[in-house]
Write an enzyme that holds these catalytic residues in place. Structure first.
Site, mmCIF file in Angstrom:
data_model
loop_
_atom_site.group_PDB
_atom_site.id
_atom_site.type_symbol
_atom_site.label_atom_id
_atom_site.label_comp_id
_atom_site.label_asym_id
_atom_site.label_seq_id
_atom_site.Cartn_x
_atom_site.Cartn_y
_atom_site.Cartn_z
ATOM 1 N N TYR A 66 0.954 -1.162 -0.034
ATOM 2 C CA TYR A 66 0.091 0.173 -0.128
ATOM 3 C C TYR A 66 0.716 1.179 -0.012
ATOM 4 O O TYR A 66 1.973 1.245 0.800
ATOM 5 C CB TYR A 66 -0.932 0.070 1.186
ATOM 6 C CG TYR A 66 -1.655 1.207 1.517
ATOM 7 C CD1 TYR A 66 -3.014 1.608 0.685
ATOM 8 C CD2 TYR A 66 -1.256 2.482 2.093
ATOM 9 C CE1 TYR A 66 -3.580 2.575 1.198
ATOM 10 C CE2 TYR A 66 -1.948 3.692 2.105
ATOM 11 C CZ TYR A 66 -3.037 3.521 1.776
ATOM 12 O OH TYR A 66 -3.659 4.866 1.731
ATOM 13 N N GLU A 92 -3.736 7.749 -3.862
ATOM 14 C CA GLU A 92 -3.613 6.271 -3.112
ATOM 15 C C GLU A 92 -3.472 5.177 -4.223
ATOM 16 O O GLU A 92 -4.341 5.100 -4.986
ATOM 17 C CB GLU A 92 -4.893 6.126 -2.205
ATOM 18 C CG GLU A 92 -4.962 4.913 -1.768
ATOM 19 C CD GLU A 92 -6.249 4.330 -0.940
ATOM 20 O OE1 GLU A 92 -6.286 3.963 0.207
ATOM 21 O OE2 GLU A 92 -7.179 4.731 -1.693
#
Length: 447
Positions: free
Chosen positions: A168, A256
């Site tokens: 991530y 993101e």
């Protein structure tokens, strides 16, 4: 601010049970704008612009591609024949076909054509054409769409790549650091809030100096923390720097990537991305904002946004006009406590103009479910006299036919009460929120 209030409330609601009304309101607010809660490990403060720009997946990937970020090869098609041609042109071992709508949960969605799933994998290009026929022009229903679903007008035909490891990575604005921050975790492909809660030691943060940008040592350190090794570490660091370039180029408030993946062939690829933009930079980002797909937006929410109002639709019969997310959720809870159900609410925010109040009433009364309206305004800087004038104008010109309960607290309250009293309109005054909710519920039951 909405963001600060909501961040506190998300923490509060994570530890306490709330009413269904408040939970519905919270879901609506979270859907309206991105919110990350990294708990005490990261402590990032989010920023809430007037209106979030919504881009389809392929549009975000196009922006990334233009900045040199590694993404899967892909084409976009709006007909079955184009999808078939794209699949052949890819000449890939495996192809993924994705319906393009703004709602999540596409993979488990259902089309009204009978096709199950808005995401399909195949090694046969011919199958892509057949699947596209059952997607394009049909409504796809997921957990995040209206009950009738959303019509699919575009599909993305992309090369399917195997992922040997998922991480991530995000860049977002952090007020506590007065600028952008990198946040990463070797645990990608899952809910980052869950990672932060269960294994906070796996969340890594790097503050970016706005004058220097992302330094080589920072990018390499983040890549190492994400678990990339050997040549892949340098490759991941390069992707991180390119993502920061994109962040600056498009005036983003957040980029993101989940997952930032590693393939068996030794590639670092951004498999999925979400980009949020600063609406105040729209004048600089005309090409980006021109891509905004508003066909899936709620018309009432769009109309509210024109007047700097935030609208959330709910399922009850008491409309709420408030200022601030925290007050909105508290109002929903107390209405529910007294046996009522909120139909919707409009958040005025911190500023106030008479025309905004008038337009808010137009939107609230347009909802056929509404049987009463509760106005709950609280705040030291709110000019209650302006709100009172807006209320009286709206009641007269719109010929309001439902009970109206008003609780005002701020500046010029005495003047506001005089305006409402002398108007001669059937407006019920309330001293506090509990009193207002009780009177609104009672007004409906009396009818």
């Amino acid at each position: 601010m909405l963001a600060t209030s909501l961040l506190f409330l998300l923490r509060f609601h994570a530890n306490m049970a709330t009413s269904m009304a408040s939970q519905a309101a919270a879901r609506g607010l979270r859907a309206a704008s991105f919110r990350h809660l990294f708990l005490d490990k990261v402590k990032c403060t989010t920023v809430s612009p007037r209106r979030w720009l919504n881009l389809q997946e392929y549009q975000s990937k196009k922006l990334m591609q233009e900045s040199g970020v590694a993404v899967q090869r892909f084409y976009v098609a709006d007909s079955a024949s184009e999808a078939l041609k794209a699949a052949k042109r890819l000449n890939a071992k495996e192809i993924v076909l994705k319906a393009q709508i703004l709602a999540g949960g596409r993979g488990k969605g259902v089309f009204d054509s009978g096709l199950k799933g808005g995401v399909h994998l195949t090694k046969d290009p011919a199958v892509v054409g057949e699947l596209a026929k059952k997607m394009l022009g049909f409504n796809l229903t997921t957990k995040q769409t209206p009950k009738d679903g959303v019509k699919v007008k575009t599909v993305m035909v992309a090369e399917a790549l195997d992922i040997s490891r998922e991480t991530y990575f995000a860049i977002l604005m952090d007020r506590s650091c007065n600028g952008p921050v990198m946040v990463g975790s070797p645990q990608g492909g899952m809910d980052i809030e869950e990672v932060a809660a269960s294994t906070p030691e796996l969340i890594f943060k790097e503050i970016i100096d706005i004058f220097e940008g992302v330094r080589d040592d920072q990018a390499l350190r983040m890549a190492a923390n994400l678990g990339f090794k050997g040549p892949l570490q340098r490759q991941a660091a390069d992707q991180i720097k390119r993502l920061y370039d994109l962040f600056l180029k498009v005036d983003a408030t957040q980029v993101e990537v989940n997952p930032l993946g590693e393939t068996p062939e030794g590639q670092v690829v951004c498999f999925d991305a979400k980009i949020n933009f600063d609406d105040n930079a729209e004048f600089r980002q005309k090409a980006v904002f021109a891509m905004d797909d508003m066909t899936e937006s709620d018309p009432t929410e769009m109309e509210a946004a024109k007047w700097d109002l935030k609208y959330i639709g709910l399922d009850g019969n008491i409309a709420c006009f408030v200022n601030g997310a925290g007050l909105a959720m508290a109002t929903c809870d107390i209405i529910d406590l007294h046996g009522g159900k909120p139909a919707n609410f409009l958040d005025l925010g911190g500023g106030v103009k008479e025309r905004q109040v008038y337009e808010a009433f137009k939107l609230l009364t347009a909802d056929p479910k509404v049987e009463a309206i509760l106005v709950n305004i609280f705040g030291g800087i709110v000019n209650c006299a302006i709100i009172a004038n807006g209320i009286t104008k709206a009641c007269r010109e719109l010929e309001l036919k439902v009970p109206l309960v008003v609780r005002l607290e701020g500046t010029n309250v005495t003047e506001a009460k005089r305006i409402l009293t002398e108007s001669g309109l059937p407006i019920t005054a309330a001293e506090n929120l509990d009193d207002a909710a009780r009177k609104a519920v009672a007004a409906i039951k009396k009818e």
